[in-house]
Design a protein around this motif. Structure first.
Motif, PDB file in Angstrom:
ATOM      1  N   GLU A 240       9.318   2.577  14.995  1.00  0.00           N
ATOM      2  CA  GLU A 240      10.131   3.332  14.043  1.00  0.00           C
ATOM      3  C   GLU A 240      10.726   2.399  12.994  1.00  0.00           C
ATOM      4  O   GLU A 240      10.821   2.760  11.819  1.00  0.00           O
ATOM      5  N   THR A 241      11.103   1.211  13.416  1.00  0.00           N
ATOM      6  CA  THR A 241      11.677   0.232  12.486  1.00  0.00           C
ATOM      7  C   THR A 241      10.646  -0.183  11.440  1.00  0.00           C
ATOM      8  O   THR A 241      10.975  -0.273  10.244  1.00  0.00           O
ATOM      9  N   GLU A 242       9.415  -0.439  11.866  1.00  0.00           N
ATOM     10  CA  GLU A 242       8.360  -0.803  10.916  1.00  0.00           C
ATOM     11  C   GLU A 242       8.108   0.329   9.924  1.00  0.00           C
ATOM     12  O   GLU A 242       7.963   0.085   8.722  1.00  0.00           O
TER      13      GLU A 242
ATOM     14  N   MET B 111       0.830  -1.204   0.000  1.00  0.00           N
ATOM     15  CA  MET B 111       0.000   0.000   0.000  1.00  0.00           C
ATOM     16  C   MET B 111       0.870   1.261   0.000  1.00  0.00           C
ATOM     17  O   MET B 111       0.597   2.206  -0.745  1.00  0.00           O
ATOM     18  N   ILE B 112       1.932   1.270   0.809  1.00  0.00           N
ATOM     19  CA  ILE B 112       2.819   2.429   0.862  1.00  0.00           C
ATOM     20  C   ILE B 112       3.480   2.646  -0.496  1.00  0.00           C
ATOM     21  O   ILE B 112       3.576   3.777  -0.990  1.00  0.00           O
TER      22      ILE B 112
ATOM     23  N   LEU C 158       8.291   2.672   4.593  1.00  0.00           N
ATOM     24  CA  LEU C 158       8.568   3.837   3.739  1.00  0.00           C
ATOM     25  C   LEU C 158       9.832   3.667   2.904  1.00  0.00           C
ATOM     26  O   LEU C 158      10.102   4.469   2.015  1.00  0.00           O
ATOM     27  N   GLY C 159      10.616   2.647   3.224  1.00  0.00           N
ATOM     28  CA  GLY C 159      11.841   2.410   2.474  1.00  0.00           C
ATOM     29  C   GLY C 159      12.908   3.455   2.751  1.00  0.00           C
ATOM     30  O   GLY C 159      13.647   3.835   1.844  1.00  0.00           O
ATOM     31  N   VAL C 160      12.959   3.921   3.989  1.00  0.00           N
ATOM     32  CA  VAL C 160      13.954   4.916   4.387  1.00  0.00           C
ATOM     33  C   VAL C 160      14.694   4.422   5.627  1.00  0.00           C
ATOM     34  O   VAL C 160      14.325   3.429   6.226  1.00  0.00           O
TER      35      VAL C 160
ATOM     36  N   ALA D 221       3.179  11.025   6.271  1.00  0.00           N
ATOM     37  CA  ALA D 221       3.272   9.567   6.251  1.00  0.00           C
ATOM     38  C   ALA D 221       3.977   9.047   7.497  1.00  0.00           C
ATOM     39  O   ALA D 221       3.522   8.077   8.125  1.00  0.00           O
ATOM     40  N   ALA D 222       5.068   9.689   7.890  1.00  0.00           N
ATOM     41  CA  ALA D 222       5.804   9.245   9.077  1.00  0.00           C
ATOM     42  C   ALA D 222       4.953   9.390  10.337  1.00  0.00           C
ATOM     43  O   ALA D 222       4.897   8.481  11.169  1.00  0.00           O
ATOM     44  N   VAL D 223       4.268  10.522  10.479  1.00  0.00           N
ATOM     45  CA  VAL D 223       3.447  10.763  11.666  1.00  0.00           C
ATOM     46  C   VAL D 223       2.266   9.798  11.701  1.00  0.00           C
ATOM     47  O   VAL D 223       1.969   9.199  12.740  1.00  0.00           O
TER      48      VAL D 223
END
Length: 174
Positions: A133-135, A69-70, A140-142, A121-123
């Motif tokens: 944070e790891t998930e 989905m992301i 997000l691929g970052v 997206a991060a929030v």
């Protein structure tokens, strides 16, 4: 249809039905538009269905589907060359919501849509979806540091938003 394909079909149907509401909420917060969110979830589930043998065998099928989905959202945003017009209506979970809760969610939705897409997206993934944070970094691929900085900047902007400040109790950091 063979017995195996019927079992896979039933397994996927159960997966999709149980994940739809949460995926839709996340997609809405990512896209800011109810119809785009539905489209995004449908694309993600269609791609999950096409690769169901991989998704079902993954260590975390949810993470696999969310990653799809992301990526679909990222591809959609890359293809956009126009300004995003986010909706002002937040989808309701139930009719029993109190007016204050609905208004608070509406204020937060407005504040979220003012964030840049990557910070939003991060929030959303970190604090609304309550992911680690790891998930979030994986989805997000970052890198982990990128998630931390985007989320921190996004929260800072939300805290500075006058409308959101009104919602926060006196002395609250959250």
């Amino acid at each position: 249809m063979t017995r195996t394909s019927e079992a896979h079909e039933a397994e996927f149907r159960s997966f999709a039905v149980s994940r739809w509401p949460r995926m839709l909420r996340t997609a809405y917060l990512l896209t800011g538009h109810h119809h785009d969110a539905e489209d995004l979830v449908q694309v993600a589930l269609a791609k999950s269905y096409a690769q169901w043998h991989r998704v079902a065998q993954a260590n975390d099928p949810d993470a696999y589907a969310w990653r799809i989905m992301i990526n679909a959202h990222r591809d959609r945003v890359r293809g956009l060359r126009v300004f995003e017009w986010l909706t002002t209506r937040f989808p309701e979970r139930s009719d029993r919501d109190r007016t204050e809760q609905v208004l608070a969610r509406d204020v937060l939705a407005h504040a979220l849509r003012r964030l840049p897409a990557r910070q939003r997206a991060a929030v959303v993934l970190r604090y609304v979806e309550d992911r680690t944070e790891t998930e979030v970094a994986t989805l997000l691929g970052v890198r982990l540091g990128t998630v931390r900085s985007r989320a921190a900047r996004g929260l800072e902007k939300l805290r500075a938003d006058p409308a959101v400040r009104v919602l926060r109790p006196e002395g609250s950091r959250r």
